[in-house]
Design an enzyme around this catalytic site. Structure first.
Site, PDB file in Angstrom:
ATOM      1  N   HIS A   1      93.960 -53.320  48.663  1.00 52.95           N
ATOM      2  CA  HIS A   1      94.330 -53.237  47.255  1.00 52.95           C
ATOM      3  C   HIS A   1      93.329 -53.999  46.411  1.00 52.95           C
ATOM      4  O   HIS A   1      92.664 -54.923  46.883  1.00 52.95           O
ATOM      5  CB  HIS A   1      95.725 -53.826  47.008  1.00 52.95           C
ATOM      6  CG  HIS A   1      96.845 -52.992  47.549  1.00 52.95           C
ATOM      7  ND1 HIS A   1      97.265 -51.836  46.951  1.00 52.95           N
ATOM      8  CD2 HIS A   1      97.636 -53.166  48.631  1.00 52.95           C
ATOM      9  CE1 HIS A   1      98.279 -51.321  47.639  1.00 52.95           C
ATOM     10  NE2 HIS A   1      98.508 -52.108  48.671  1.00 52.95           N
TER      11      HIS A   1
ATOM     12  N   HIS B   1     103.756 -53.837  49.088  1.00 53.24           N
ATOM     13  CA  HIS B   1     103.969 -55.057  49.868  1.00 53.24           C
ATOM     14  C   HIS B   1     104.149 -56.262  48.949  1.00 53.24           C
ATOM     15  O   HIS B   1     105.044 -57.088  49.157  1.00 53.24           O
ATOM     16  CB  HIS B   1     102.783 -55.298  50.809  1.00 53.24           C
ATOM     17  CG  HIS B   1     102.730 -54.367  51.975  1.00 53.24           C
ATOM     18  ND1 HIS B   1     102.271 -53.072  51.862  1.00 53.24           N
ATOM     19  CD2 HIS B   1     103.069 -54.540  53.280  1.00 53.24           C
ATOM     20  CE1 HIS B   1     102.323 -52.485  53.048  1.00 53.24           C
ATOM     21  NE2 HIS B   1     102.811 -53.347  53.923  1.00 53.24           N
TER      22      HIS B   1
END
Length: 223
Positions: A164, A112
């Site tokens: 993340h 992303h």
């Protein structure tokens, strides 16, 4: 990004700043259609490259996401020789969702963050090069800054959502910015940045010698 390219190329064509009409297979193609097709194609090519790079690293490294323990619910295998040193290297997951467990092993890098930064940097370069008008330059820079902040927010949200680590996002930003810069400079606009072109022999100097009028008159008198 695709809508931005179409809008910019149409406006440039109406103002007479486009590439002009092109001939393709014996038919005339408007200049804005050709430039849009070329720019969108290059953008898609770079996006595919950065995505492939990010996904390749995910499966090679296999770093655990921050929420891995919640998804996997691991427990050590009893009497395993891999755990005798105190580190749990041999374990089984108590979770039942195999797809989520597999996805929880693909933390590095953040796709992303990579894609959002790729779009932002490509947009910034594209607007800087082609989105020019006589109005305030600060408006253009404000739009570029807003797009960059949007990409920055996407990366921060991935850390906030516990998907993340910060280093995963940083690596994704680096991959996206690198591919956007290379693709825009070396693929979309090669002539603008002075890349080497085919060598051409310089033309020979041509100089004409002027004969003084006195010499011409003396030559005429001798005749």
């Amino acid at each position: 990004m695709v809508c931005t390219i179409l809008l910019v190329e149409i406006i440039r064509d109406k103002k007479g700043k486009g590439a002009g009409e092109r001939f393709l297979s014996g038919s005339v193609m408007p200049g804005w259609v050709w430039e849009s097709y070329r720019s969108i194609g290059v953008f898609a090519f770079g996006a595919s490259c950065q995505q492939l790079t990010s996904d390749f690293a995910k499966y090679v490294i296999g770093r655990l996401r921050p929420h891995f323990y919640e998804v996997c619910m691991p427990f050590p295998v009893a009497n395993s020789s891999a755990n005798i040193l105190g580190y749990i290297n041999d374990y089984k997951c108590g979770g039942n969702d195999a797809a989520k467990i597999q996805e929880a092993r693909l933390s590095f890098p953040s796709s992303h963050a990579s894609f959002s930064m790729y779009c932002a940097v490509f947009f910034i370069f594209y607007i800087q090069e082609k989105g020019k008008w006589r109005g305030s330059k600060l408006l253009r820079h404000a739009i570029q800054y807003a797009v960059l902040i949007g990409a920055w927010f996407v990366g921060l949200s991935r850390v906030q959502d516990n998907m993340h680590h910060w280093s995963d996002v940083a690596a994704g930003f680096l991959i996206g910015a690198t591919f956007a810069s290379l693709v825009f400079i070396y693929v979309l606009k090669p002539k603008k940045y002075g890349l080497p072109v085919a060598w051409e022999e310089p033309p020979l100097p041509t100089s004409t010698l002027t004969v003084p009028r006195a010499v011409l008159s003396s030559m005429g008198s001798t005749r």
